[in-house]
Scaffold this motif. Structure first.
Motif, PDB file in Angstrom:
ATOM      1  N   TRP A 145      -7.819  -5.244  -4.469  1.00 51.87           N
ATOM      2  CA  TRP A 145      -6.488  -4.861  -4.945  1.00 51.87           C
ATOM      3  C   TRP A 145      -5.409  -5.348  -3.973  1.00 51.87           C
ATOM      4  O   TRP A 145      -4.419  -5.953  -4.374  1.00 51.87           O
ATOM      5  CB  TRP A 145      -6.439  -3.339  -5.117  1.00 51.87           C
ATOM      6  N   SER A 173      -0.064   4.661  -1.744  1.00 53.39           N
ATOM      7  CA  SER A 173      -1.509   4.742  -1.978  1.00 53.39           C
ATOM      8  C   SER A 173      -2.143   5.530  -0.837  1.00 53.39           C
ATOM      9  O   SER A 173      -1.485   5.880   0.132  1.00 53.39           O
ATOM     10  CB  SER A 173      -2.122   3.341  -2.066  1.00 53.39           C
ATOM     11  N   ILE A 189       0.804  -1.225   0.000  1.00 52.20           N
ATOM     12  CA  ILE A 189       0.000   0.000   0.000  1.00 52.20           C
ATOM     13  C   ILE A 189       0.836   1.274   0.000  1.00 52.20           C
ATOM     14  O   ILE A 189       0.277   2.367  -0.081  1.00 52.20           O
ATOM     15  CB  ILE A 189      -0.995   0.013   1.183  1.00 52.20           C
ATOM     16  N   ASP A 235     -10.675  -1.582  -3.304  1.00 50.18           N
ATOM     17  CA  ASP A 235      -9.458  -1.426  -2.490  1.00 50.18           C
ATOM     18  C   ASP A 235      -9.085  -2.758  -1.842  1.00 50.18           C
ATOM     19  O   ASP A 235      -7.915  -3.162  -1.866  1.00 50.18           O
ATOM     20  CB  ASP A 235      -9.673  -0.385  -1.380  1.00 50.18           C
ATOM     21  N   CYS A 236     -10.072  -3.421  -1.273  1.00 44.06           N
ATOM     22  CA  CYS A 236      -9.830  -4.702  -0.597  1.00 44.06           C
ATOM     23  C   CYS A 236      -9.347  -5.751  -1.596  1.00 44.06           C
ATOM     24  O   CYS A 236      -8.399  -6.500  -1.311  1.00 44.06           O
ATOM     25  CB  CYS A 236     -11.092  -5.185   0.106  1.00 44.06           C
ATOM     26  N   LYS A 267      -8.942   4.307   4.797  1.00 41.13           N
ATOM     27  CA  LYS A 267      -8.462   5.474   4.060  1.00 41.13           C
ATOM     28  C   LYS A 267      -9.470   6.583   4.258  1.00 41.13           C
ATOM     29  O   LYS A 267     -10.623   6.338   4.627  1.00 41.13           O
ATOM     30  CB  LYS A 267      -8.222   5.173   2.584  1.00 41.13           C
ATOM     31  N   ILE A 277     -12.978   2.817   2.684  1.00 37.37           N
ATOM     32  CA  ILE A 277     -12.462   1.927   1.649  1.00 37.37           C
ATOM     33  C   ILE A 277     -13.615   1.216   0.964  1.00 37.37           C
ATOM     34  O   ILE A 277     -14.699   1.077   1.524  1.00 37.37           O
ATOM     35  CB  ILE A 277     -11.441   0.899   2.193  1.00 37.37           C
ATOM     36  N   LEU A 294      -4.291   4.188   1.076  1.00 41.62           N
ATOM     37  CA  LEU A 294      -4.684   3.189   2.068  1.00 41.62           C
ATOM     38  C   LEU A 294      -3.756   3.188   3.269  1.00 41.62           C
ATOM     39  O   LEU A 294      -2.563   3.474   3.148  1.00 41.62           O
ATOM     40  CB  LEU A 294      -4.690   1.797   1.438  1.00 41.62           C
TER      41      LEU A 294
END
Length: 152
Positions: free
Chosen positions: A55, A21, A18, A52-53, A44, A48, A23
């Motif tokens: 990725w 990013s 991360i 996102d999860c 984030k 999120i 995150l």
């Protein structure tokens, strides 16, 4: 590898993934319930999403497959920590200064094992709250759990 070592390794891997990013890693748990679960909690600004999860999950799964540090079968879960998330790290406490929190204690303080108040400050030594208009300090080693308080 012991559970704490796995958690430390996964924390390192997720922080690498991360980096750069928006995150932020909140926590990692490797726990045995009925089965083994490796849980990664992210946040984030603005919250999120599933993308996102996914990725993070895909990249983490690839790194764990390469390194193969976990000998047991497990389920990988990447998610938000939720509304009533525990506060564990200095960043968690700093982010939630002024918010209402619940502090659960090992032994009663003023006859209560759960105190709800506004978070004023926190460090390694203790947690300062405003409870019913009065300041209160709780030694950190007496707090078993600190989390955001959710009112409905």
């Amino acid at each position: 590898m012991a559970a704490k070592e796995i958690e430390a390794l996964v924390e390192k891997l997720v922080n690498e993934i991360i980096q750069g990013s928006a995150l932020e890693l909140v926590d990692v748990e490797y726990v045995k319930e009925r089965d083994w679960y490796l849980r990664v909690f992210l946040t984030k600004e603005g919250g999120i999403g599933v993308d996102d999860c996914q990725w993070v999950s895909e990249r983490l799964e690839n790194r764990l497959d390469e390194l193969d540090p976990i000998k047991d079968s497990y389920f990988l879960e990447v998610s938000s920590p939720g509304l009533d998330r525990p506060l564990k790290k200095a960043k968690d406490f700093a982010r939630h200064l002024g918010d209402k929190v619940e502090v659960h204690t090992f032994a009663p303080i003023n006859g209560q094992k759960t105190l709800v108040g506004t978070l004023l400050a926190a460090d390694d030594g203790g947690i300062s709250l405003e409870v019913d208009g009065s300041p209160m300090s709780i030694p950190r080693d007496q707090a078993s759990l600190v989390r955001l308080h959710v009112e409905f």
